[in-house]
Design a protein around this motif. Structure first.
Motif, mmCIF file in Angstrom:
data_model
loop_
_atom_site.group_PDB
_atom_site.id
_atom_site.type_symbol
_atom_site.label_atom_id
_atom_site.label_comp_id
_atom_site.label_asym_id
_atom_site.label_seq_id
_atom_site.Cartn_x
_atom_site.Cartn_y
_atom_site.Cartn_z
ATOM 1 N N GLU A 176 0.838 -1.195 0.000
ATOM 2 C CA GLU A 176 0.000 0.000 0.000
ATOM 3 C C GLU A 176 0.873 1.245 0.000
ATOM 4 O O GLU A 176 1.921 1.281 0.647
ATOM 5 N N PRO A 177 0.479 2.258 -0.773
ATOM 6 C CA PRO A 177 1.257 3.504 -0.795
ATOM 7 C C PRO A 177 1.388 4.106 0.600
ATOM 8 O O PRO A 177 0.521 3.919 1.458
ATOM 9 N N LYS A 178 2.470 4.831 0.801
ATOM 10 C CA LYS A 178 2.691 5.522 2.068
ATOM 11 C C LYS A 178 2.873 7.010 1.785
ATOM 12 O O LYS A 178 3.993 7.535 1.819
ATOM 13 N N PRO A 179 1.795 7.684 1.458
ATOM 14 C CA PRO A 179 1.901 9.104 1.099
ATOM 15 C C PRO A 179 2.336 9.965 2.275
ATOM 16 O O PRO A 179 2.178 9.593 3.438
ATOM 17 N N THR A 316 1.449 10.435 -3.123
ATOM 18 C CA THR A 316 0.920 11.515 -2.288
ATOM 19 C C THR A 316 -0.067 12.361 -3.075
ATOM 20 O O THR A 316 -1.152 12.706 -2.584
ATOM 21 N N TYR A 317 0.301 12.686 -4.308
ATOM 22 C CA TYR A 317 -0.580 13.489 -5.156
ATOM 23 C C TYR A 317 -1.918 12.786 -5.366
ATOM 24 O O TYR A 317 -2.989 13.389 -5.194
ATOM 25 N N ALA A 318 -1.861 11.503 -5.717
ATOM 26 C CA ALA A 318 -3.096 10.751 -5.978
ATOM 27 C C ALA A 318 -3.986 10.706 -4.745
ATOM 28 O O ALA A 318 -5.197 10.940 -4.820
ATOM 29 N N SER A 319 -3.388 10.405 -3.598
ATOM 30 C CA SER A 319 -4.187 10.312 -2.372
ATOM 31 C C SER A 319 -4.763 11.669 -1.974
ATOM 32 O O SER A 319 -5.894 11.762 -1.495
ATOM 33 N N MET A 320 -3.987 12.747 -2.200
ATOM 34 C CA MET A 320 -4.485 14.086 -1.880
ATOM 35 C C MET A 320 -5.691 14.437 -2.745
ATOM 36 O O MET A 320 -6.696 14.954 -2.258
ATOM 37 N N MET A 321 -5.562 14.179 -4.051
ATOM 38 C CA MET A 321 -6.643 14.534 -4.971
ATOM 39 C C MET A 321 -7.915 13.736 -4.660
ATOM 40 O O MET A 321 -9.026 14.267 -4.676
ATOM 41 N N LEU A 322 -7.748 12.462 -4.366
ATOM 42 C CA LEU A 322 -8.917 11.634 -4.053
ATOM 43 C C LEU A 322 -9.542 12.057 -2.724
ATOM 44 O O LEU A 322 -10.770 12.064 -2.586
ATOM 45 N N SER A 323 -8.687 12.395 -1.759
ATOM 46 C CA SER A 323 -9.202 12.839 -0.455
ATOM 47 C C SER A 323 -9.962 14.155 -0.576
ATOM 48 O O SER A 323 -10.872 14.435 0.214
ATOM 49 N N GLU A 324 -9.586 14.954 -1.571
ATOM 50 C CA GLU A 324 -10.284 16.218 -1.797
ATOM 51 C C GLU A 324 -11.576 16.021 -2.579
ATOM 52 O O GLU A 324 -12.290 16.986 -2.854
#
Length: 355
Positions: A176-179, A316-324
């Motif tokens: 699993e990614p670790k952003p 990190t970018y992917a998780s940030m965008m999805l979280s937004e």
């Protein structure tokens, strides 16, 4: 009669010494051709019964003669790996060639390279894998190379079956990614000096692959529209198109990515071609290893942030965008994926279930 007419020719079909021989020969349907085919059948039978290869040499393209006088496979796995590499490498990227060569020279050649293609058994690979310290991913990649070598030999008619088909894939556990968190990003960017801070700020807020960051050209940047067009990538010092057709894309820039570029343009670290250059040489980057070893890793160590490789900027970018709450299809397009299947598989925990 063992010579029979078929559409477009004749079939020679006979059994000798409890073994069946069959071959289709194109020829017109007339008495002359039929007589010639019958005589050819008689010669085949005589050559086989007398084990006379000199007679057989009169019919070098005959499947029957090839079967009757087959002396077995004389190619080793190493022999055919060379044939496979030479035939296929033109279609491979530089990184693919390097990866295949490393796996072959490290694992396949020392273990099975001297075996004839017909001597290899699937159990040999499984026994090696059982005691190997390699990850399942590396074992599967080695299996794939071996399988491709055998496919090439089978397609060339050198062997009749592919023993690597009997090797089951090993179960891979996806990491699993670790952003990085927002506070970690802030600490990292404050600690880094220009132009490294701008490089990683842009990485955090665009999700570009490392090679795409190194290859980014000013001609592909449109700050007025807040867009960058991903057209090239640098891998192992070589500029080439991105890894897939989907990777050739236009990325909408986050305000923090725009800020990084605007800041960079006001510094002395500006090149006419590349957006990011090495401040020590004032030339474009060929490799990213130096950034990781001498900039990224020491920075994380100094500010006591657990080490994660620079590629985690992309995660990190992917998780940030999805979280937004960004649409997963939009995120997939931004990152160069053909569809959002990879987004769903890799970043499932950050997906909004209502989207």
């Amino acid at each position: 009669m063992s010579v029979k007419e078929v559409n477009g020719g004749y079939v020679i079909d006979f059994t000798l010494n409890h073994e069946r021989f069959r071959e289709t020969i194109p020829a017109p349907h007339n008495k002359t051709a039929a007589k010639r085919i019958e005589e050819q059948e008689a010669i085949y039978k005589m050559a086989i019964s007398l084990n006379d290869k000199s007679i057989a040499s009169r019919f070098p393209n005959s499947k029957i003669i090839q079967k009757a006088f087959d002396t077995g496979c004389n190619y080793t796995i190493h022999d055919y790996s060379n044939i496979w590499f030479k035939q296929k490498q033109r279609n491979w990227s530089h990184t693919t060639i390097r990866g295949y060569s490393q796996k072959y020279n490290s694992y396949i050649k020392p273990n099975w390279g001297d075996l004839l293609l017909t001597e290899f058994k699937a159990s040999m690979f499984d026994e090696w894998a059982a005691f190997s310290s390699l990850s399942a991913k590396s074992i599967n990649e080695t299996r794939n190379i071996l399988k491709q070598i055998f496919i090439r030999a089978m397609n060339d008619g050198v062997i009749s079956k592919n023993p690597a088909n009997l090797i089951e894939r090993y179960k891979q556990h996806c990491k699993e990614p670790k952003p990085f968190t927002a506070s970690e990003i802030s600490l990292i960017l404050k600690h880094l000096q220009t132009p490294y801070a701008q490089f990683f700020q842009f990485a955090f807020y665009t999700g570009l692959r490392t090679g795409e960051l190194l290859g980014l050209r000013w001609e592909d940047v449109d700050l007025s529209k807040r867009l960058v067009h991903i057209r090239v990538s640098i891998t192992s010092g070589i500029e080439k198109p991105p890894k897939t057709n989907g990777s050739i894309r236009t990325v909408e820039l986050h305000s923090m990515a725009v800020e990084a570029l605007n800041t960079l343009k006001r510094t002395e670290f500006v090149d006419l071609k590349r957006v990011f250059i090495d401040p020590r040489t004032m030339k474009e980057y060929k490799y990213a290893d130096g950034l990781r070893k001498y900039v990224w890793k020491p920075a994380l160590t100094k500010i006591n942030i657990p080490y994660r490789c620079p590629y985690q900027c992309r995660h990190t970018y992917a998780s940030m965008m999805l979280s937004e709450g960004k649409n997963p299809l939009w995120v997939a397009k931004q990152m160069g994926h053909a569809d959002w299947g990879m987004i769903r598989k890799t970043y499932g925990r950050w997906l909004d279930p209502n989207k």
